[in-house]
Each structure stands twice: as structure tokens, then as C-alpha cells.
Design an enzyme around this catalytic site. Sequence first.
Site, mmCIF file in Angstrom:
data_model
loop_
_atom_site.group_PDB
_atom_site.id
_atom_site.type_symbol
_atom_site.label_atom_id
_atom_site.label_comp_id
_atom_site.label_asym_id
_atom_site.label_seq_id
_atom_site.Cartn_x
_atom_site.Cartn_y
_atom_site.Cartn_z
ATOM 1 N N GLU A 102 0.947 -1.258 -0.003
ATOM 2 C CA GLU A 102 0.222 0.019 0.041
ATOM 3 C C GLU A 102 0.914 1.431 -0.033
ATOM 4 O OE1 GLU A 102 -3.178 -0.080 -0.477
ATOM 5 O OE2 GLU A 102 -2.961 -2.226 -0.684
ATOM 6 N N ASN A 137 -10.404 2.653 3.045
ATOM 7 C CA ASN A 137 -10.179 2.625 1.674
ATOM 8 C C ASN A 137 -11.192 1.820 0.920
ATOM 9 O OD1 ASN A 137 -8.454 2.708 -0.740
ATOM 10 N ND2 ASN A 137 -8.144 0.441 -0.406
HETATM 11 C C1 LIG Z 1 -11.359 7.112 -4.454
HETATM 12 C C2 LIG Z 1 -10.206 7.030 -3.678
HETATM 13 C C3 LIG Z 1 -9.596 8.292 -3.189
HETATM 14 C C4 LIG Z 1 -8.644 8.256 -2.360
HETATM 15 N N1 LIG Z 1 -7.937 9.376 -1.943
HETATM 16 C C5 LIG Z 1 -6.724 9.560 -1.276
HETATM 17 C C6 LIG Z 1 -6.468 10.693 -0.648
HETATM 18 O O1 LIG Z 1 -6.885 11.834 -0.847
HETATM 19 N N2 LIG Z 1 -5.219 10.532 0.043
HETATM 20 C C7 LIG Z 1 -4.715 9.508 0.466
HETATM 21 O O2 LIG Z 1 -3.676 9.526 1.073
HETATM 22 N N3 LIG Z 1 -5.350 8.217 -0.026
HETATM 23 C C8 LIG Z 1 -6.309 8.335 -0.630
HETATM 24 N N4 LIG Z 1 -6.722 7.256 -1.101
HETATM 25 C C9 LIG Z 1 -6.013 5.655 -0.659
HETATM 26 C C10 LIG Z 1 -6.510 5.031 0.392
HETATM 27 O O3 LIG Z 1 -7.663 4.998 0.535
HETATM 28 C C11 LIG Z 1 -5.981 5.874 1.823
HETATM 29 O O4 LIG Z 1 -4.694 6.198 1.568
HETATM 30 C C12 LIG Z 1 -6.285 5.017 2.905
HETATM 31 O O5 LIG Z 1 -7.529 4.757 3.091
HETATM 32 C C13 LIG Z 1 -5.881 5.844 4.138
HETATM 33 O O6 LIG Z 1 -6.044 5.035 5.386
HETATM 34 P P1 LIG Z 1 -4.748 4.332 6.166
HETATM 35 O O7 LIG Z 1 -3.782 5.486 6.267
HETATM 36 O O8 LIG Z 1 -5.471 3.614 7.320
HETATM 37 O O9 LIG Z 1 -4.403 3.208 5.176
HETATM 38 P P2 LIG Z 1 -3.375 1.851 5.070
HETATM 39 O O10 LIG Z 1 -4.288 0.913 4.646
HETATM 40 O O11 LIG Z 1 -3.193 1.967 6.509
HETATM 41 O O12 LIG Z 1 -2.265 2.195 4.039
HETATM 42 C C14 LIG Z 1 -0.968 2.761 4.336
HETATM 43 C C15 LIG Z 1 -0.775 4.018 3.583
HETATM 44 O O13 LIG Z 1 -0.625 3.406 2.519
HETATM 45 C C16 LIG Z 1 -1.063 4.324 1.578
HETATM 46 N N5 LIG Z 1 -2.002 3.964 0.825
HETATM 47 C C17 LIG Z 1 -3.003 2.950 1.155
HETATM 48 N N6 LIG Z 1 -3.787 2.657 -0.042
HETATM 49 C C18 LIG Z 1 -3.497 3.334 -1.041
HETATM 50 C C19 LIG Z 1 -4.056 3.422 -2.360
HETATM 51 N N7 LIG Z 1 -5.201 2.692 -2.730
HETATM 52 N N8 LIG Z 1 -3.567 4.506 -2.904
HETATM 53 C C20 LIG Z 1 -2.617 5.188 -2.687
HETATM 54 N N9 LIG Z 1 -1.775 5.175 -1.371
HETATM 55 C C21 LIG Z 1 -2.454 4.269 -0.502
HETATM 56 C C22 LIG Z 1 -1.568 5.692 2.278
HETATM 57 O O14 LIG Z 1 -0.572 6.654 2.430
HETATM 58 C C23 LIG Z 1 -1.997 4.948 3.663
HETATM 59 O O15 LIG Z 1 -1.650 5.743 4.851
HETATM 60 C C24 LIG Z 1 -8.100 7.133 -2.074
HETATM 61 C C25 LIG Z 1 -8.279 5.871 -2.580
HETATM 62 C C26 LIG Z 1 -9.606 5.986 -3.216
HETATM 63 C C27 LIG Z 1 -10.052 4.694 -3.751
#
Ligand SMILES: Cc1cc2nc3c(=O)[nH]c(=O)nc-3n(C[C@H](O)[C@H](O)[C@H](O)COP(=O)(O)OP(=O)(O)OC[C@H]3O[C@@H](n4cnc5c(N)ncnc54)[C@H](O)[C@@H]3O)c2cc1C
Length: 446
Positions: free
Chosen positions: A273, A339
Site C-alpha cells: 500500500e 479505503n
Molecule cells: C477514490 C479514492 C480516493 C482516495 N483519496 C486519497 C487521498 O486523497 N489521500 C490519501 O492519502 N489516500 C487516498 N486514497 C487511498 C486510500 O484510500 C487511503 O490512503 C487510505 O484509506 C488511508 O487510510 P490508512 O492510512 O489507514 O491506510 P493503510 O491501509 O494503513 O495504508 C497505509 C498507507 O498506504 C497508503 N495507501 C494505502 N492505500 C492506498 C491507495 N489505494 N493509493 C495510494 N496510497 C495508498 C496511504 O498513504 C496509507 O496511509 C484514495 C483511495 C480511493 C479509492
Amino acid sequence: MKVALHWFRCDLRLSDNTALSLAVAQADAVIPVFIFDPVVLTAPETGAPIVAFMLECLASLEKNIEAAGGRLIFRYGDIETEMSKVLRETDATALYYNRDYEPYARKRDATVEKLARSLGVEVHSAKDGVVHEPEEIVKADGKPYLVFTPFSRAWKLLPKPPVLPVVKFRRPSGLKEPKSLPLPTLEALGFSTELTLPPAGEKAARDRLRQFAFGAALRYASRRNFPAEDSTSRFSPHLRLGTLSPRTVLASVEAVARQNLPARKEIETFVNELIWREFYRHILWHFPQVADSCFKPQYNDLKWENDDRRFAAWCEGRTGYPIVDAGMRQLNTTGWMHNRVRMIVATFLTKDLLVSWQWGERYFMRKLIDADLASNNGGWQWSAGTGTDAQPYFRIFNPTSQALKFDPEGRYIRSYVPEADTLAYPAPIVDHAVQRLKALALFKTK
Ligand SMILES: Cc1cc2nc3c(=O)[nH]c(=O)nc-3n(C[C@H](O)[C@H](O)[C@H](O)COP(=O)(O)OP(=O)(O)OC[C@H]3O[C@@H](n4cnc5c(N)ncnc54)[C@H](O)[C@@H]3O)c2cc1C
């Protein structure tokens, strides 16, 4: 005496900060500066939640800098003008900053660099917000990867930069410190929000890292898709504003994986991720046009229906599809969305409501505390089927079966849509089966 400025932007931390560490090592005194940029603050895609979170991170950074012997300077105004003033007021001979990959930031940084050089100031920019930069990961023919899996393979093969220690500041006598504005309030910057923000700042980020690395990381691959659980890292706002560095995150989870072999697979999925995050940064850097158009240009003139009333129902979480409404209400009331649910609501907006992904992208930018052009654009184009390595347009999530699979007891739905099982809840605004066929027909025209 060699005086340097460190220009803080999306790197609001003192530990493992590449440009800041370099500045401290190479200059006799480092003056840290943060300039509020009116171009960013008045842009239509800039929302109160991320600005509010940033102000809290800055308040914490200001205290941390003071405790480390320095003083953070705040300025507000045209970046070139303010930078030029600060450089002259301090007699600085060097400027340090960490690189940014967004189109506007690249243009702005090039202008500032030119200005600094014209004043005889050395400029040092550093790689910091990503583990590997766009120019470091290209195919054998020098072209960028467009598909995630080979990109991630190449990413994993490169040596990782080290994690750097926390810095201390020196303020030798004779140091000319410029005037600083007090940290502005959210209202003074033209925003307001009633959100309760998550803990901000470097210490909060590190606390969360510790908690995650020894907790949810150990079952990340198995549990991350269940939005009712606290099973993901919630690092996104910290990675966005740089209160946490991707190198530090990687080093922590990899250390845990080395000591806990059964958790290795779980953590590998988490690392993937982090690589997705970099993949989308690289895509934006190589193809800045994705910020305004479809990566696959044949979809630029798709005839979206763009019905205002349906879009409003989606924004407000009253589509009659409980998982979609729960997601949108989570976004509106907390500034964050899980996500899996981001993918569901984005697919629903584009494929069920036939509204352009760009409307949804803009709405997310204004509401998320982790609003990030590269990841948000990547996520939206993936969901709409218009992006690089995107979900194929014909694979359309069914919101009802997604809810049954990932929220089988309805715990997530009930926490945001308590009326979901009652007569007060609206009927679905569209019929998924009908809309699915319409979306297939729409995309097939291309
Ligand atoms: C339509 C859509 C819009 C999104 N908009 C954003 C946004 O504006 N900012 C954002 O940071 N993320 C975005 N994401 C990606 C992802 O949903 C979030 O990063 C994630 O939900 C953040 O939660 P977490 O830190 O607990 O993620 P975790 O699951 O713990 O992942 C760890 C880190 O990995 C990165 N990551 C995880 N999944 C993705 C992904 N699919 N794409 C890119 N990086 C990812 C993030 O930096 C995240 O903090 C988007 C995804 C979708 C489908």
C-alpha cells in the site's frame, strides 16, 4: 557564519527529515520557515479539514522546534515575495527543502530556486516524501511503469535510504532572525470546520506508528478490508503532511516482520500500500495531465449524466444504498473514509449515478484530512476505469454484495446510518442492475 533556511512544506517533522538534516549538518545556523501560500489556500479543491489538521501539526512543530533550540518563522503571502524578503532579512546563503511532485509545487519551486540563485543563495532540494523518486524507477527503455506489479517489483529491488535522527537547532549570537507572524487561526485563513480531528503532530504520528506496528499490522492483510474494524494504520494524514516519513514507517514495520515471521505476509501487503502511494506520485510526476484529464484519453469525452440532484444525494449520504451512505457520512463527519468504502462510493458515483469522477475527486479533496492530489486522483481514476492499471470498466462493484462481504454484521453501516433498517431510510435513488447496464453501454462507446 553560514546561515541556511529550511523551507517546511509537507515535511512537518524534525526526525528523519532529509533536507532539514542536511541543512543542520552543513550550516552554522538553520532558520526554519513556513509560508502560508494564498494560491493553495484559495484553490477550490482546498478544504477546511486538511487545513485544520495542518494548523494543528504546525502548532506542534513550533513547540518541537522551540524545544530543540530553534524558532519557527511563519509568513503569509506570495511565496516568491516572502521568500525573497526572508532571504534578505536573514542574510541566508543557502536554502534547503524537500521535493514535491505535484504540478503546481514543481512550478513554484522552480521559480523560488531561480529567485534564490539570483540572490546568490545556494539551493539544495532533497528526496524525502517518497522512498524512491520517479526518475529512479523506470523500465529498461527509460519509460515509466504503467502497471503496478512490475513497478512494485522494481521498487523493492532498490536500496532504501536510511532513517535519519532528530535534529537540534543552534542560534549563535549575531543570527538575524526575521519577523514571524503568530500561527493563524483556521478562521483567519478563511475556513471553518466542526470536525473532531485525530491527534496531530509528530509525536501523535509516532504513537500511532508504534501502536500499529505491534498491533493491526500483524493482521493487516487479513483484516484491512473490514471498515468496522480499526485495522488499518490511519497514517494517511501524517504521510500527507509529513509528520511521519515513509522511510520511518517502512523501517518500523519491516523490523517487526523480521522478528515475527508469521506476520511477514500481513506486513508485505501493508508495504504494497505504501508502494501504491508512490506509484501514484510517480504517475502524476510523469503525466501531470492526469490532474485535469483521464489517463486514458479516449474517456475524456464520455457523456456522463452529471445529474445535480443525484450528486447531492451522494454527497450527503442519502442514496438509499447503506454502505455508500455510511461511507459518505463517515467522510463528512470525520474527514476520513476507509479505503474499501472509498472504492465502493467512487465506483457508485461513476458507474451507478453516471457522474464524472472529477466531481467526486473534487468533493473528496475538500472533505478529506488526507486530501492528496496524487493518491486521490489515482484512486478516482482507478475506480472510474479511466486510469493507469485501473479497474477494468466492466468490473462494477455491486454495493449490496460489497456490504454483505465486508460489513457482514452491518456494524459499520449502523455506526453512520443508524436508521438504515427503518422506514425513515430513503429508497434507493437508482436501480443498480439498470445503471450497471447503462454504464457498460456508456463505456463501450469508446
Ligand atoms: C477514490 C479514492 C480516493 C482516495 N483519496 C486519497 C487521498 O486523497 N489521500 C490519501 O492519502 N489516500 C487516498 N486514497 C487511498 C486510500 O484510500 C487511503 O490512503 C487510505 O484509506 C488511508 O487510510 P490508512 O492510512 O489507514 O491506510 P493503510 O491501509 O494503513 O495504508 C497505509 C498507507 O498506504 C497508503 N495507501 C494505502 N492505500 C492506498 C491507495 N489505494 N493509493 C495510494 N496510497 C495508498 C496511504 O498513504 C496509507 O496511509 C484514495 C483511495 C480511493 C479509492
